[in-house]
Design an enzyme around this catalytic site. Sequence first.
Site, PDB file in Angstrom:
ATOM      1  N   LYS A 164       0.885  -1.303  -0.013  1.00 33.75           N
ATOM      2  CA  LYS A 164      -0.039  -0.154   0.152  1.00 33.75           C
ATOM      3  C   LYS A 164       0.840   1.196  -0.055  1.00 33.75           C
ATOM      4  O   LYS A 164       1.968   1.165   0.007  1.00 33.75           O
ATOM      5  CB  LYS A 164      -1.075  -0.172   1.215  1.00 33.75           C
ATOM      6  CG  LYS A 164      -2.080  -1.094   1.291  1.00 33.75           C
ATOM      7  CD  LYS A 164      -2.916  -1.152  -0.045  1.00 33.75           C
ATOM      8  CE  LYS A 164      -3.803  -2.138  -0.169  1.00 33.75           C
ATOM      9  NZ  LYS A 164      -3.988  -3.303   0.474  1.00 33.75           N
TER      10      LYS A 164
HETATM   11  C1  LIG Z   1      -5.248  -4.044   0.650  1.00 34.92           C
HETATM   12  C2  LIG Z   1      -6.710  -4.090   0.538  1.00 34.92           C
HETATM   13  C3  LIG Z   1      -7.552  -4.580   1.800  1.00 34.92           C
HETATM   14  C4  LIG Z   1      -7.115  -5.135   2.889  1.00 34.92           C
HETATM   15  O1  LIG Z   1      -6.308  -4.976   3.681  1.00 34.92           O
HETATM   16  P1  LIG Z   1      -5.053  -5.905   4.457  1.00 34.92           P
HETATM   17  O2  LIG Z   1      -4.509  -4.707   5.515  1.00 34.92           O
HETATM   18  O3  LIG Z   1      -4.172  -6.216   3.522  1.00 34.92           O
HETATM   19  O4  LIG Z   1      -5.926  -6.637   5.500  1.00 34.92           O
HETATM   20  C5  LIG Z   1      -8.809  -4.266   1.621  1.00 34.92           C
HETATM   21  N1  LIG Z   1      -9.393  -3.807   0.621  1.00 34.92           N
HETATM   22  C6  LIG Z   1      -8.733  -3.325  -0.357  1.00 34.92           C
HETATM   23  C7  LIG Z   1      -9.447  -2.654  -1.485  1.00 34.92           C
HETATM   24  C8  LIG Z   1      -7.512  -3.564  -0.489  1.00 34.92           C
HETATM   25  O5  LIG Z   1      -6.594  -3.198  -1.565  1.00 34.92           O
END
Ligand SMILES: *Cc1c(COP(=O)(O)O)cnc(C)c1O
Length: 381
Positions: free
Chosen positions: A195
């Site tokens: 992210k």
């Molecule tokens: C990455 C992501 C998540 C989940 O986040 P995590 O921290 O990996 O559990 C949820 N929704 C979207 C759209 C994502 O890209």
Amino acid sequence: MKQPKIYLSSPHMGGSELNYVHEAFDTNWIAPLGPNVTGFEDAIQDYLNKENRNLEVAALSSGTAALHLALILSGVERGDEVLCQSMTFSASANPIVYQGATPIFIDSEPETWNLSPEHLERAIKDRLQKGKKPKAIVAVHLYGMPYKVDEVREIANRYDIPIIEDSAEALGSSYDSQKCGTFGDLSILSFNGNKIITTSGGGALITHTKAQKEKAVFLATQARDAAPHYQHSEIGYNYRMSNVAAGIGRGQMEVLDTHVAKRRENHKFYKKIFDNYNEVCIFSEPNERFFSNHWLSCVQITPNQTKTICRETLRLALEKEHIESRPLWKPMHLQPVFKYAPYYGDQVSEGLFNLGLCLPSGSNLTTTDLERIKIAIDSIF
Ligand SMILES: *Cc1c(COP(=O)(O)O)cnc(C)c1O
């Protein structure tokens, strides 16, 4: 000699993360609580709260955990239905099933690739007619692009259904100058390794009252009642963020804005290349109300008449040069695990999945990386 691999989106440390982590070690706060957890929550709150809204932040172990708690706080229970954008990562939908509820998937609209207001309303009307009122709407800002915030909010209010805003990919994005992560009745962020900023793994729940935050933290720390012994009246979870991870997060918050600026530059770089090629359409903001962090730069490639160039041609050409790219998220209603779930839509997300590609977009891409990418792209057109 093989060139080093260029990744889609890899972690990018700013420099001060280790200072906060050292502090955690020096003071022995190696636990899912401590000064870094509080400091990280405050930093996120300050960042989102420039407009003085009432926001509370709970740092958690993942974005998925934050979505799970958001559903619980929205009262989602076994047998309920939850409306969810189909074009997304599976983590948007999985927690609906953790709660024993059924996801009702909704198509995207072509401008933001997010929740189609038209199909959303059609789904609500149909579910109401079938005798069940959906308990929540999971709306996603895909690849950092804000969804049609006003339209979706208007429908949610009209039918009195809360919005759970999945802002996992959109920290730093905004709509009408208001930050993403502040539009939901409850909102979530993710700090997974890929992210825009990362804590190695982590997430946050954004609430609008202190009571909601306290409830979330209570559930995230095993739902322990106030008693000298261990006493429980509710099922709890182990979802709190560690003080070590939060230290990384505090350092990352200091470079968030420069990460956003760099990812937006990457988007400009791709736009300049692809403006020369008719078959390629780069995913861009529909108008100036939308401000995307451009977490990932994405394109849609319409195969040319001779079919010599399509999404796969580009993906494979990049792979040959050791450059990672990836098809867009495969819609949830096409996933084997969600075959049973109702779907309202009309092929927009299918089309995006068939034609779309995500390109390397990290804030740590170097000029040399970009040159290699440009040469690989230009060579196939
Ligand atoms: C990455 C992501 C998540 C989940 O986040 P995590 O921290 O990996 O559990 C949820 N929704 C979207 C759209 C994502 O890209």
